[in-house]
Design an enzyme around this catalytic site. Sequence first.
Site, PDB file in Angstrom:
ATOM      1  N   HIS A 121       0.834  -1.200   0.000  1.00  0.00           N
ATOM      2  CA  HIS A 121       0.000   0.000   0.000  1.00  0.00           C
ATOM      3  C   HIS A 121       0.876   1.260   0.000  1.00  0.00           C
ATOM      4  O   HIS A 121       2.061   1.188  -0.337  1.00  0.00           O
ATOM      5  CB  HIS A 121      -1.003  -0.048   1.156  1.00  0.00           C
ATOM      6  N   GLU A 158      -1.999   0.223   8.058  1.00  0.00           N
ATOM      7  CA  GLU A 158      -1.113  -0.802   7.515  1.00  0.00           C
ATOM      8  C   GLU A 158      -0.001  -0.150   6.691  1.00  0.00           C
ATOM      9  O   GLU A 158       1.146  -0.603   6.721  1.00  0.00           O
ATOM     10  CB  GLU A 158      -1.919  -1.768   6.651  1.00  0.00           C
ATOM     11  N   HIS A 213       3.105  -6.772   4.532  1.00  0.00           N
ATOM     12  CA  HIS A 213       1.716  -6.414   4.812  1.00  0.00           C
ATOM     13  C   HIS A 213       1.363  -6.761   6.252  1.00  0.00           C
ATOM     14  O   HIS A 213       2.117  -7.454   6.950  1.00  0.00           O
ATOM     15  CB  HIS A 213       0.767  -7.206   3.890  1.00  0.00           C
ATOM     16  N   GLU A 295       2.203 -11.449   5.732  1.00  0.00           N
ATOM     17  CA  GLU A 295       1.200 -10.763   6.546  1.00  0.00           C
ATOM     18  C   GLU A 295       1.692 -10.911   7.985  1.00  0.00           C
ATOM     19  O   GLU A 295       1.632 -12.000   8.566  1.00  0.00           O
ATOM     20  CB  GLU A 295      -0.181 -11.414   6.373  1.00  0.00           C
TER      21      GLU A 295
HETATM   22 ZN    ZN Z   1      -1.927  -5.314   2.698  1.00  0.00          ZN
END
Ligand code: ZN
Length: 331
Positions: A121, A158, A213, A295
């Site tokens: 992102h 995030e 992430h 993640e």
């Molecule tokens: Zn993400």
Amino acid sequence: MSYVGPDFEPPQPRRPRRGPMTVTLAALVTGALAGWLVWQAVGDPGGPAGTAASSSISPTSPSSGPAASAASRTPSASGTGGENRRSPSPSGPAGRSGPSSAGGAASGPLKGKVVVVDPGHNPGNFQHAAAIKRKVNIGTNSKECDTTGTSTNAGYTEARFTLDVARRLRTLLQQEGATVKFTQDGDRPWGPCVDERARIGNDAHADAVVSIHADGSAAGNRGFHVILPASVHSGAADTRPITARSRDLGERIAGNFVRATGSAPSNYIGGGTGLDVRSDLGGLNLSTVPKVFIECGNMRDSKDAALLTSGAWREKAARGISEGIVGFLRG
Ligand code: ZN
């Protein structure tokens, strides 16, 4: 996050929680295959076929000590120590700036190696909704360019998390002599799109790429998982040459992440292995070099959020990722 957007789908419908699976970390690391077999026996009719390919975590060098027990995990207090609050420049080029890069050290075991770090992102995506909704071709189909990512319930995004971990990771890898390039460093208004994120790694002829992430799943869903590319051959996507090497990279990162952070593998994805395999991520489908996503935890779970918002924990996370990459590159 992995529940919405160009690279992600809602995990709940296809990955229903498999109930209260309590496994100690020691068992996970030394007997992850057993855990996987248990999970296989339980079955996962709603899961993607690729997930079944997940196998054990391989704790590998440079850290080879026994895994910490999950019971000994001590979540750090929430804090923003070391948080880098740099914002994207409003006067920057309109989303077309090149990848950020920083040179590697002159010497070290990773001298000559190129690592591309992809902070998931972009803090500026929130202000560029139309731009990041543009569809891009990921080989198998079209997906949105990018998403905003998720955040903790208290609003720690995030995008800030991924940049912070990525910068810590860059420092550690440079200390090993690697040349580190970023797909974005908070230095562009938004994006890049997922196809460009893949292209940056390809064009750099990266020896390894990691996309960072944190997830946005339901409270109670905890832990990290590493996402490996499935074998995909469709349109511009052909991951067949990179699946084996990417799995090696991912298993090393997962094993070292367990050790460095004390965090348990995900209790909601991967059947306790900390590994998942997906064919729907443009950033993986379009890669021609070894690449994985991680993640790091679930921002929507209060206990995981306490870790993710801790600068000390993020340093541990970066170290675990770095050690996995070092082990991979040194073979
Ligand atoms: Zn993400």
